[in-house]
Design a protein around this motif. Structure first.
Motif, short mmCIF file in Angstrom:
data_model
loop_
_atom_site.label_atom_id
_atom_site.label_comp_id
_atom_site.label_asym_id
_atom_site.label_seq_id
_atom_site.Cartn_x
_atom_site.Cartn_y
_atom_site.Cartn_z
N MET A 1 9.04 12.46 2.82
CA MET A 1 7.92 12.45 1.95
C MET A 1 6.75 12.90 2.75
SD MET A 1 6.44 11.90 -0.91
CE MET A 1 7.71 10.87 -1.68
N ALA A 2 6.82 12.42 4.12
CA ALA A 2 5.62 12.79 5.27
C ALA A 2 5.68 14.33 5.34
CB ALA A 2 5.91 12.19 6.31
N LYS A 3 7.02 15.09 5.19
CA LYS A 3 6.96 16.34 5.48
C LYS A 3 6.43 17.13 4.06
CE LYS A 3 10.97 16.18 8.61
NZ LYS A 3 12.43 16.67 8.56
N ILE A 4 6.91 16.60 2.89
CA ILE A 4 6.37 17.24 1.74
C ILE A 4 4.73 17.50 1.68
CG2 ILE A 4 6.31 17.17 -0.76
CD1 ILE A 4 9.09 15.87 -0.49
N ILE A 5 4.17 16.33 2.05
CA ILE A 5 2.59 16.38 1.89
C ILE A 5 2.22 16.89 3.44
CG2 ILE A 5 2.51 14.76 0.18
CD1 ILE A 5 2.00 12.53 2.46
N SER A 6 2.84 17.09 4.34
CA SER A 6 2.21 17.67 5.45
C SER A 6 1.50 16.71 6.38
CB SER A 6 1.41 19.07 5.47
OG SER A 6 2.11 19.88 4.74
N LEU A 7 2.22 15.50 6.37
CA LEU A 7 1.68 14.45 7.21
C LEU A 7 2.45 14.01 8.49
CD1 LEU A 7 -0.52 11.99 7.18
CD2 LEU A 7 1.16 10.64 5.91
N ASN A 8 1.67 13.94 9.48
CA ASN A 8 2.03 13.82 10.62
C ASN A 8 2.17 12.14 11.13
OD1 ASN A 8 3.29 13.80 13.30
ND2 ASN A 8 1.25 14.43 14.25
N LEU A 9 3.41 11.46 11.17
CA LEU A 9 3.58 10.38 11.21
C LEU A 9 3.35 9.91 12.77
CD1 LEU A 9 6.50 9.40 8.90
CD2 LEU A 9 4.16 8.92 8.71
N SER A 10 2.62 8.81 12.94
CA SER A 10 2.55 8.29 14.48
C SER A 10 2.54 6.72 14.57
CB SER A 10 1.32 8.93 15.01
OG SER A 10 0.13 8.46 14.18
N VAL A 11 2.99 6.42 15.69
CA VAL A 11 2.93 5.03 15.80
C VAL A 11 1.56 4.52 16.00
CG1 VAL A 11 3.85 3.01 17.08
CG2 VAL A 11 5.35 4.97 16.69
N LYS A 12 1.17 3.39 15.48
CA LYS A 12 -0.19 2.80 15.45
C LYS A 12 -0.41 2.04 16.80
CE LYS A 12 -0.98 2.08 10.67
NZ LYS A 12 -1.44 0.72 9.67
N ARG A 13 -1.64 2.04 17.25
CA ARG A 13 -2.03 1.35 18.45
C ARG A 13 -1.12 -0.06 18.47
NH1 ARG A 13 -5.49 -2.18 20.84
NH2 ARG A 13 -6.53 -2.47 18.88
N ILE A 14 -0.55 -0.32 19.70
CA ILE A 14 0.33 -1.55 19.82
C ILE A 14 -0.13 -2.22 21.11
CG2 ILE A 14 2.84 -2.62 20.31
CD1 ILE A 14 3.91 -0.40 18.65
N THR A 15 -0.28 -3.60 20.89
CA THR A 15 -0.41 -4.25 22.14
C THR A 15 0.47 -5.49 22.47
OG1 THR A 15 -1.91 -5.78 20.91
CG2 THR A 15 -3.05 -4.19 21.87
N LYS A 16 0.31 -6.08 23.57
CA LYS A 16 1.06 -7.18 23.42
C LYS A 16 1.27 -8.20 22.54
CE LYS A 16 2.10 -6.45 28.45
NZ LYS A 16 1.83 -7.03 29.85
N ARG A 17 -0.31 -8.39 22.31
CA ARG A 17 -0.14 -9.62 21.31
C ARG A 17 -1.14 -9.10 20.07
NH1 ARG A 17 -2.72 -15.71 23.21
NH2 ARG A 17 -2.45 -16.64 21.27
N GLN A 18 -0.74 -9.21 18.79
CA GLN A 18 -1.35 -8.66 17.86
C GLN A 18 -1.12 -9.77 16.60
OE1 GLN A 18 -0.70 -3.99 17.85
NE2 GLN A 18 0.63 -5.15 16.46
N THR A 19 -2.16 -9.87 15.97
CA THR A 19 -2.35 -10.91 14.95
C THR A 19 -2.59 -10.69 13.36
OG1 THR A 19 -4.66 -11.45 15.44
CG2 THR A 19 -3.33 -12.91 16.69
N ASN A 20 -2.97 -9.24 13.37
CA ASN A 20 -3.50 -8.75 12.07
C ASN A 20 -2.51 -7.80 11.81
OD1 ASN A 20 -5.69 -10.55 11.86
ND2 ASN A 20 -6.83 -8.93 13.02
N ARG A 21 -1.53 -7.25 12.54
CA ARG A 21 -0.67 -6.29 11.99
C ARG A 21 0.80 -6.88 12.93
NH1 ARG A 21 -3.52 -1.71 13.68
NH2 ARG A 21 -2.05 -1.56 15.78
N ALA A 22 1.56 -6.28 12.21
CA ALA A 22 3.12 -6.46 12.63
C ALA A 22 3.63 -5.96 14.14
CB ALA A 22 4.21 -5.88 11.71
N ASN A 23 3.91 -6.66 14.70
CA ASN A 23 4.24 -6.39 16.24
C ASN A 23 5.55 -6.59 16.61
OD1 ASN A 23 3.79 -5.70 18.80
ND2 ASN A 23 3.15 -7.65 19.36
N PRO A 24 6.76 -5.69 16.11
CA PRO A 24 8.19 -6.08 16.41
C PRO A 24 8.38 -5.63 17.84
CG PRO A 24 7.92 -3.64 15.54
CD PRO A 24 6.25 -4.43 15.56
N PHE A 25 7.80 -5.28 18.61
CA PHE A 25 8.32 -5.30 19.99
C PHE A 25 7.54 -5.85 20.76
CE2 PHE A 25 8.08 -1.15 17.87
CZ PHE A 25 9.41 -0.66 17.67
N THR A 26 8.40 -6.90 21.73
CA THR A 26 7.76 -7.57 22.62
C THR A 26 8.40 -7.18 24.06
OG1 THR A 26 9.67 -9.03 22.50
CG2 THR A 26 7.81 -9.47 21.03
#
Length: 216
Positions: free
Chosen positions: A1-26
């Motif tokens: 879907m991203a290729k169809i609409i020419s959208l470049n996917l990127s990872v959002k800013r990740i910190t060690k401790r996030q409360t308002n967004r998912a943080n799957p990596f520790t």
């Protein structure tokens, strides 16, 4: 879907401790932010939680209320005498919609209703057809249950469509609109297939007393 609409996917800013967004990596993952796979990131933060939510909604809608829906099936039963499982399902249905439904009289009405529905079973195809032959004076509780069955939405798109229409009608420029006018405009916007002629509008306006006389 991203290729169809020419959208470049990127990872959002990740910190060690996030409360308002998912943080799957520790720290135990031993993953550097620069080495995180974009596909794995969105799969963990969006796709898998969406599937869990979707499956939970399906289970709540169809599995948790399965015994309640069986009670509606007893109203359309072809059996001349109800068996023990059908009686138990109907009792659960009456308990679920109590106190709107009289639990003591509803089962007696159902037994009388079985004789009537066997004689008119070929004419019954939908819940609305059943409601038309179910007298509210004789089958008071069954009539209420059939009305509930007829208005049960198949999915959440029906009420969501109503709210979307209400947002389009009740704009900030119409914030002083009264409830009667708002209901009328909303019904006109929802039921577009029903045509209304100017003569019908004038006839309805002429029925209401007005200080200003309309000269046509």
């Amino acid at each position: 879907m991203a290729k169809i609409i020419s959208l470049n996917l990127s990872v959002k800013r990740i910190t060690k401790r996030q409360t308002n967004r998912a943080n799957p990596f520790t720290d135990s993952d031993n993953n550097k932010i620069s080495e995180i796979n974009v596909e794995h990131y969105y799969q963990t933060t969006i796709f898998i939680p969406y599937l869990d939510f979707f499956i939970a909604q399906l289970e709540e809608r169809f599995t948790a209320h399965k015994t309640i829906f069986k009670g509606f099936e007893t109203i359309f039963s072809k059996n001349q005498f109800l068996n023990a499982s059908e009686i138990e399902s109907f009792k659960n249905l009456a308990d679920f919609y109590s106190p709107h439904i009289n639990k003591d009289n509803s089962l007696a009405e159902l037994k009388i209703w079985q004789t009537k529905i066997l004689d008119n079973f070929e004419a019954i195809k939908t819940g609305l057809d059943t409601l038309q032959i179910c007298s509210s004076s004789i089958y008071t509780n069954l009539n209420k249950l059939l009305k509930i069955l007829c208005v049960l939405p198949i999915s959440t798109s029906t009420p969501e469509r109503t709210f979307s229409t209400l947002k389009r009608v009740n704009t900030y420029t119409r914030n002083s609109m009264l409830e009667d006018r708002l209901n009328g405009l909303t019904l006109l916007a929802v039921h577009k297939d029903i045509s209304i002629t100017p003569d019908e509008v004038l006839d309805e306006m002429s029925k209401k007393p007005r200080k200003l006389e309309l000269i046509l």
